[in-house]
Design a protein around this motif. Structure first.
Motif, PDB file in Angstrom:
ATOM      1  N   GLU A  67       0.870  -1.273  -0.163  1.00 36.79           N
ATOM      2  CA  GLU A  67       0.029  -0.107   0.095  1.00 36.79           C
ATOM      3  C   GLU A  67       0.791   1.356  -0.023  1.00 36.79           C
ATOM      4  N   VAL A  68       1.756   1.372   0.889  1.00 36.23           N
ATOM      5  CA  VAL A  68       2.690   2.363   1.021  1.00 36.23           C
ATOM      6  C   VAL A  68       3.516   2.625  -0.207  1.00 36.23           C
ATOM      7  N   GLY A  69       3.983   1.444  -0.967  1.00 39.66           N
ATOM      8  CA  GLY A  69       4.766   1.558  -2.194  1.00 39.66           C
ATOM      9  C   GLY A  69       4.128   2.206  -3.242  1.00 39.66           C
ATOM     10  N   ARG A  70       2.901   2.180  -3.282  1.00 33.65           N
ATOM     11  CA  ARG A  70       1.848   2.598  -4.343  1.00 33.65           C
ATOM     12  C   ARG A  70       1.940   4.307  -4.185  1.00 33.65           C
ATOM     13  N   LEU A  71       2.303   4.782  -3.081  1.00 34.47           N
ATOM     14  CA  LEU A  71       2.193   6.155  -2.759  1.00 34.47           C
ATOM     15  C   LEU A  71       3.471   7.182  -3.100  1.00 34.47           C
ATOM     16  N   ASN A  72       3.310   8.316  -3.304  1.00 29.65           N
ATOM     17  CA  ASN A  72       4.276   9.269  -3.424  1.00 29.65           C
ATOM     18  C   ASN A  72       4.547  10.100  -2.166  1.00 29.65           C
ATOM     19  N   THR A  73       4.733   9.226  -1.109  1.00 29.46           N
ATOM     20  CA  THR A  73       4.801  10.007   0.072  1.00 29.46           C
ATOM     21  C   THR A  73       5.996   9.604   0.920  1.00 29.46           C
ATOM     22  N   PRO A  74       6.872  10.201   1.323  1.00 30.68           N
ATOM     23  CA  PRO A  74       8.109   9.833   2.092  1.00 30.68           C
ATOM     24  C   PRO A  74       7.678   8.804   3.249  1.00 30.68           C
ATOM     25  N   LEU A  75       8.434   7.836   3.628  1.00 28.21           N
ATOM     26  CA  LEU A  75       8.038   7.015   4.577  1.00 28.21           C
ATOM     27  C   LEU A  75       9.538   6.548   5.514  1.00 28.21           C
ATOM     28  N   VAL A  76       9.319   6.162   6.576  1.00 28.69           N
ATOM     29  CA  VAL A  76      10.204   5.704   7.506  1.00 28.69           C
ATOM     30  C   VAL A  76       9.918   4.157   7.839  1.00 28.69           C
ATOM     31  N   LEU A  77      10.799   3.458   7.185  1.00 31.91           N
ATOM     32  CA  LEU A  77      10.546   1.895   7.512  1.00 31.91           C
ATOM     33  C   LEU A  77      11.657   1.426   8.703  1.00 31.91           C
ATOM     34  N   CYS A  78      10.961   1.108   9.954  1.00 31.77           N
ATOM     35  CA  CYS A  78      11.816   0.564  11.112  1.00 31.77           C
ATOM     36  C   CYS A  78      12.013  -0.640  11.139  1.00 31.77           C
ATOM     37  N   LYS A  79      13.185  -1.207  11.431  1.00 28.82           N
ATOM     38  CA  LYS A  79      13.646  -2.484  11.464  1.00 28.82           C
ATOM     39  C   LYS A  79      12.961  -2.972  12.925  1.00 28.82           C
ATOM     40  N   ASP A  80      11.988  -4.244  13.194  1.00 28.83           N
ATOM     41  CA  ASP A  80      11.712  -4.796  14.314  1.00 28.83           C
ATOM     42  C   ASP A  80      12.906  -5.135  15.187  1.00 28.83           C
ATOM     43  N   LYS A  81      12.727  -5.287  16.525  1.00 31.19           N
ATOM     44  CA  LYS A  81      13.865  -5.925  17.306  1.00 31.19           C
ATOM     45  C   LYS A  81      14.448  -7.157  17.045  1.00 31.19           C
ATOM     46  N   HIS A  82      13.479  -8.020  16.502  1.00 34.45           N
ATOM     47  CA  HIS A  82      14.047  -9.412  16.203  1.00 34.45           C
ATOM     48  C   HIS A  82      14.445  -9.615  14.932  1.00 34.45           C
ATOM     49  N   HIS A  83      14.735  -8.450  13.993  1.00 31.24           N
ATOM     50  CA  HIS A  83      15.057  -8.834  12.434  1.00 31.24           C
ATOM     51  C   HIS A  83      16.439  -8.239  12.643  1.00 31.24           C
ATOM     52  N   THR A  84      16.938  -8.765  11.289  1.00 26.63           N
ATOM     53  CA  THR A  84      18.457  -8.522  10.873  1.00 26.63           C
ATOM     54  C   THR A  84      18.440  -7.490  10.062  1.00 26.63           C
ATOM     55  N   TYR A  85      19.620  -6.846   9.654  1.00 29.98           N
ATOM     56  CA  TYR A  85      19.629  -5.756   8.475  1.00 29.98           C
ATOM     57  C   TYR A  85      19.424  -6.235   7.206  1.00 29.98           C
ATOM     58  N   ARG A  86      19.487  -7.474   6.949  1.00 32.39           N
ATOM     59  CA  ARG A  86      19.219  -8.145   5.951  1.00 32.39           C
ATOM     60  C   ARG A  86      17.853  -8.250   5.517  1.00 32.39           C
ATOM     61  N   GLN A  87      16.985  -8.512   6.464  1.00 32.35           N
ATOM     62  CA  GLN A  87      15.600  -8.582   6.458  1.00 32.35           C
ATOM     63  C   GLN A  87      15.095  -7.156   6.208  1.00 32.35           C
ATOM     64  N   TRP A  88      15.733  -6.264   6.974  1.00 32.39           N
ATOM     65  CA  TRP A  88      15.545  -4.719   6.950  1.00 32.39           C
ATOM     66  C   TRP A  88      15.372  -4.319   5.501  1.00 32.39           C
ATOM     67  N   LEU A  89      16.551  -4.548   4.775  1.00 33.61           N
ATOM     68  CA  LEU A  89      16.827  -4.083   3.185  1.00 33.61           C
ATOM     69  C   LEU A  89      15.761  -4.847   2.424  1.00 33.61           C
ATOM     70  N   VAL A  90      15.585  -6.068   2.738  1.00 32.77           N
ATOM     71  CA  VAL A  90      14.457  -6.825   1.735  1.00 32.77           C
ATOM     72  C   VAL A  90      13.274  -6.049   1.870  1.00 32.77           C
TER      73      VAL A  90
END
Length: 290
Positions: free
Chosen positions: A188-211
């Motif tokens: 949904e947010v990928g279809r928007l033309n609005t800046p966004l912050v994507l936070c990494k969860d406490k349990h996830h790795t930087y690789r999952q963050w980038l994916v």
């Protein structure tokens, strides 16, 4: 695969690359910069060799990317992305200082607002504030910041809240770590033309963050800021700590700006001023401060 066009490559050359990509059953993703156009070939890129794309007119180079993220990678764009919101540059040389209280707005470059927060403590009384009141308070906060010519980052906790935030003219949508695996919301947010912050969860790795960031970028929204708000610690007294290593890794692997949310983040006996310096040393472009 990432295909980098030469400076000021014309539309005919770009169209030739797109035609090659489509002829192999792949999908193109085009990113147009001020000087160069970068084209990503999305899909099973093993059926397309880099030398085939590199042989086309006005192609500077073609790179096979081995990681699961391509569009947000350094290979796709070596220089840092800069996202400008109401005159504030996220990703520039200056670190953006973000406050959490409208009363302190004059001391900061932007404001972080969490209007839909719900206390999950079993004895918390969340019934005092209705969703209607939360929305009204959010609109008032956004309006006050805009009068001061400051951008507002509004945290959403559910896909339904996106419309309310946009109607209130929120400048940046802030997705907390609990939403990092919510594929429907990412689309949904990928279809928007609005800046966004994507936070990494406490349990996830930087690789999952980038994916997760790649999933959003694939839908067309390239205005992504990676957000770090703490990872699991090793002590019961201070359960969360700043994930410095993850910040350093994504700064190395991706061109996206990085934000550290230090609001309420305890780091052992470390003073908040030292934690702020630690975030800056890791390479963040923006910080949320108490």
């Amino acid at each position: 695969m990432i295909i980098v066009m030469q400076k000021y490559a014309d539309e005919a050359a770009v169209a030739a690359v797109v035609a090659l990509i489509r002829s192999r059953g792949l999908q193109e993703h085009i990113s147009r910069g001020e000087e160069r156009t970068i084209i990503g070939a999305v899909g099973d890129e093993r059926i397309l060799q880099p030398q085939e794309a590199a042989a086309l007119p006005q192609v500077e180079r073609a790179i096979r990317v081995l990681d699961d993220w391509r569009i947000v990678s350094r290979e796709a764009q070596p220089e840092d992305s800069v996202i400008r919101v109401r005159g504030v540059a996220f990703g520039g040389e200056k670190c953006v200082r973000i406050g959490v209280r409208t009363a302190d707005m004059a001391a900061f470059d932007a404001l972080y607002s969490d209007p839909f927060f719900v206390d999950n403590h079993p004895y918390a009384d969340n019934g005092r504030i209705s969703e209607k009141e939360q929305i009204r308070a959010m609109r008032e906060t956004v309006a006050a910041c805009h009068r001061a010519e400051k951008p507002v980052l509004v945290r959403i906790r559910d896909v339904r809240q996106i419309a309310h935030a946009l109607q209130a003219e929120a400048d940046v949508l802030y997705l907390g770590g609990e939403l990092m695996t919510n594929r429907a919301l990412q689309e949904e947010v990928g279809r928007l033309n609005t800046p966004l912050v994507l936070c990494k969860d406490k349990h996830h790795t930087y690789r999952q963050w980038l994916v997760a960031a790649e999933q959003i970028a694939l839908k067309g929204n390239a205005q992504i800021i990676l957000g770090e708000a703490g990872t699991l610690s090793f002590t019961a007294e201070y359960p969360h700590r700043l994930d410095v290593e993850a910040v350093v890794q994504v700064r190395r692997l991706s061109h996206l700006p990085v934000l550290a949310n230090l609001h309420g983040l305890q780091h052992g006996a470390m003073p908040s001023a030292v934690l702020h310096k630690l975030a800056l040393a890791a390479g963040v472009h923006a910080v949320v401060l108490d």
